[in-house]
Design a protein around this motif. Structure first.
Motif, PDB file in Angstrom:
ATOM      1  N   LYS A   1      44.464  40.123  39.087  1.00 54.95           N
ATOM      2  CA  LYS A   1      43.207  40.422  39.753  1.00 54.95           C
ATOM      3  C   LYS A   1      42.975  39.391  40.839  1.00 54.95           C
TER       4      LYS A   1
ATOM      5  N   ASP B   1      42.865  44.828  42.728  1.00 49.74           N
ATOM      6  CA  ASP B   1      44.074  44.618  41.929  1.00 49.74           C
ATOM      7  C   ASP B   1      45.188  44.080  42.827  1.00 49.74           C
ATOM      8  N   CYS B   2      46.121  43.369  42.225  1.00 47.08           N
ATOM      9  CA  CYS B   2      47.224  42.812  42.999  1.00 47.08           C
ATOM     10  C   CYS B   2      48.514  42.878  42.180  1.00 47.08           C
ATOM     11  N   THR B   3      49.636  42.796  42.897  1.00 51.14           N
ATOM     12  CA  THR B   3      50.968  42.816  42.293  1.00 51.14           C
ATOM     13  C   THR B   3      51.831  41.776  42.988  1.00 51.14           C
TER      14      THR B   3
ATOM     15  N   ASP C   1      51.261  41.779  37.466  1.00 47.49           N
ATOM     16  CA  ASP C   1      50.000  42.231  38.039  1.00 47.49           C
ATOM     17  C   ASP C   1      48.899  41.246  37.721  1.00 47.49           C
TER      18      ASP C   1
END
Length: 633
Positions: free
Chosen positions: A605, A394-396, A603
């Motif tokens: 992926k 996951d990324c932000t 957010d």
């Protein structure tokens, strides 16, 4: 009540004479031939307390008493036999006899009590047992006016109790032998069921063996599936059974009622016998009995009493056949172990690919088997092909630089000039604090300063005043001067301004006017809006596979049709906690795309390309890591 003990532990009167006779007739019975009748009665099989009644009738005739009774320990039951019609005193006499029999249990000795009302009666309670253990208590009520007859009658009563003990021991021995027989049969049946490869076959073997052992006509086993719906696994005693017919629906309806009631259901029951025809016709057990032409049906939940069962056993016997008490005890004793056995067999049954492969291979032709082998070889070669190991995380999105603006002093918010999303320049006004409290505080400090100056002046002009008073007042004046300077400094910073150019990321205080703020409280976050980085959260188990410069593909949830290709810029050395797991932060720069406005906090992926490895290892890596962490820790 007399308190003297004679031979054989029987209490008797001290003045009673001892008579020695070769033969004595009591109520028409010869005492020399009576033991033969007692021995014949003792050879009968007694299964319940009422089965002792014939032997008690014979003892009553031998002794000439009015009542003979037996009291079993632990509330197992009692039985009484009376002679002649009821004269209105049976209830009081039986209460006296029960009281004496209950007292004889802990004392383990014979009790004799003379009753004056009604008439002259003698109440005798004698324990019966072996090896010092009291198994039951026998009682006798004797009506006599001649005390010399009591010892002879008690001697006859004591001798007859030996046959009662023999009958009780024979009953216990037969019950133990029958229990051993049922236990051995259950071991054989469970062993045969365990040897079956599938649950349906094991259930059918178990149902057929139980039907033969219980001498029943039909038996069925029902289990709950994964959706908690009853499923009929085995039916024994029916040659051609339709699993979709009316009989199957009746079986499942009876089992559902058994699961709902959490108890054993039987037909016919006392409720069915006493109920009218309308209520009896509505019972699925009644209709099932008519369908099977059965005389008795039992539905047993296979669990502990009162617990929720996941399987049930249904047994049906022919008309005119009623299961014995031993059969009912056997069915109740195997309910819990049988439920556990079926549960273990269901869990151990082969499922999935193993069962599918076995089924396909057994029914496939020679050409189809060759095609299956070729497909297996192709899958093996495909699994050996090296591919990049993808690491999905996951990324932000976060701005490259983020500045936090906080309150320098305690105060009250007067006005918020900007909102999140507004663009600000360096030094732009963000918010303003109310200065009214500062004015009040300043006025209070000045008043206190004037009072301190007056005290100092008075202390200095008064020759009798201590010098310390003037010094303390001077120090108080100096302290108040410092507080006034601090207020002046706070007044200069009532306006909160932006330290950098950018956009307001957080801090919606438009409706917070008049709300107190504390020193150090975060009011705004400001950062450059068009320069973003992606913060990737890599689990600790995968961080060893990530290297700086590794290719990364990012997709933002807000823009599912767009993707960003970049490289790993930095791997932070310390882990952080996110959703109860340790993760490492990895920063990846993102280039802006024309027409797409990225915002902080979005957010998405990301997929990081790890080292190359065979496809089989890529697919099974997580499972292997889990097994290693659990087994080889």
């Amino acid at each position: 009540m007399s308190d003297l003990s004679g031979p054989q532990g029987v209490r008797m009167s001290a003045s009673a004479p001892e008579d020695h006779v070769e033969a004595q007739v009591v109520k028409g019975f010869d005492l020399l031939t009576a033991p033969v009748a007692l021995a014949q009665r003792s050879l009968q099989v007694a299964k319940t307390p009422s089965d002792f009644r014939p032997l008690l009738e014979l003892i009553l005739a031998l002794t000439g008493g009015e009542c003979v009774g037996l009291l079993f320990p632990g509330g197992a039951g009692k039985v009484f036999v009376w002679s002649g019609p009821d004269n209105g005193f049976r209830e009081s006499l039986s209460d006296e006899l029960l009281a004496e029999m209950g007292a004889a249990f802990p004392e383990k000795r014979t009790r004799v009590k003379t009753l004056s009302e009604p008439d002259a009666h003698v109440c005798v309670a004698s324990p019966v047992g072996e090896a010092g253990a009291c198994l039951l208590v026998a009682g006798l009520i004797l009506r006599t006016k001649n005390a010399s007859e009591v010892p002879r009658v008690l001697a006859i009563f004591q001798a007859a109790l030996g046959y009662v003990l023999a009958l009780y021991i024979r009953q216990r021995q037969l019950a133990e032998a029958e229990g051993f027989s049922h236990s051995a049969a259950w071991v054989e049946m469970s062993a045969a069921a365990v040897s079956a490869p599938y649950l349906d076959e094991a259930s059918l073997k178990l149902a057929e063996d139980l039907r033969k052992h219980m001498q029943a006509t039909h038996s069925a086993i029902v289990l709950l599936n994964r959706r908690d719906r009853p499923h009929l696994h085995a039916v024994a005693g029916i040659a051609h059974f339709d699993p979709r017919g009316r009989l199957a629906d009746l079986l499942l309806a009876c089992v559902k009622e058994c699961f709902r009631e959490k108890c054993i259901l039987q037909w016919p029951s006392d409720a069915n016998k006493s109920a009218g025809s309308g209520s009896a016709s509505a019972s699925p057990l009644l209709e099932l009995g008519h369908q099977l032409r059965a005389g008795s049906i039992k539905v047993i939940p296979l669990s502990q009493p009162g617990e929720s069962a996941r399987s049930a056993l249904l047994m049906a016997w022919a008309e005119g056949v009623k299961p014995s008490d031993a059969v009912e005890r056997f069915l109740q004793s195997i309910a819990h172990p049988m439920g556990l056995l079926l549960d273990r067999l269901e869990k151990a049954e082969p499922r999935g690919l193993r069962r599918l492969w076995h089924h396909l291979w057994e029914k496939a032709s020679r050409h189809r088997r060759r095609a299956m082998l070729c497909a297996v070889v192709a899958i093996i070669l495909l699994l050996c092909m090296p591919v990049s190991m993808p690491i999905r995380v996951d990324c932000t999105l976060e701005p490259v630089e983020r500045r936090v603006v906080s309150a320098r002093y305690d105060g009250v918010l007067e006005e918020a000039v900007v909102r999140p999303g507004d663009t600000v320049a360096p030094g732009a006004l963000l918010a303003r604090l109310d200065e009214q409290q500062l004015n009040w505080h300043e006025a209070e400090l000045r008043a206190s300063r004037e009072r301190a100056i007056r005290r100092r002046d008075l202390a200095m002009t008064d020759p009798e005043a201590p010098v310390a008073d003037a010094q303390m007042a001077q120090l108080e004046v100096e302290g108040l001067d410092l507080e006034l300077k601090l207020l002046a400094h706070q007044r200069e910073h009532l306006e909160i301004r932006s330290p950098i150019a950018g956009s307001v990321l957080a801090g919606d205080l438009e409706r917070a006017a008049g709300v107190p703020v504390k020193q150090g409280q975060v009011l705004f976050e400001i950062g450059p809006q068009h320069h973003m980085i992606a913060e990737l959260w890599v689990p600790s188990r995968d961080v060893s596979l990530v290297q700086e410069g590794a290719p990364v593909r990012i997709r933002v949830v807000a823009f599912p049709g767009e993707s960003w290709n970049s490289e790993v810029e930095r791997i932070y050395p310390h882990s952080e906690t996110s959703h109860a797991s340790n993760v490492f932060k990895v920063s990846v720069p993102m280039e802006s795309i024309e027409g797409i406005e990225l915002r902080a906090g979005m957010d998405g992926k990301a997929v990081i390309d790890g080292p190359r490895a065979p496809l089989a290892w890529v697919l099974s890596r997580r499972l292997v890591q889990f097994v290693r962490s659990v087994v080889f820790w």
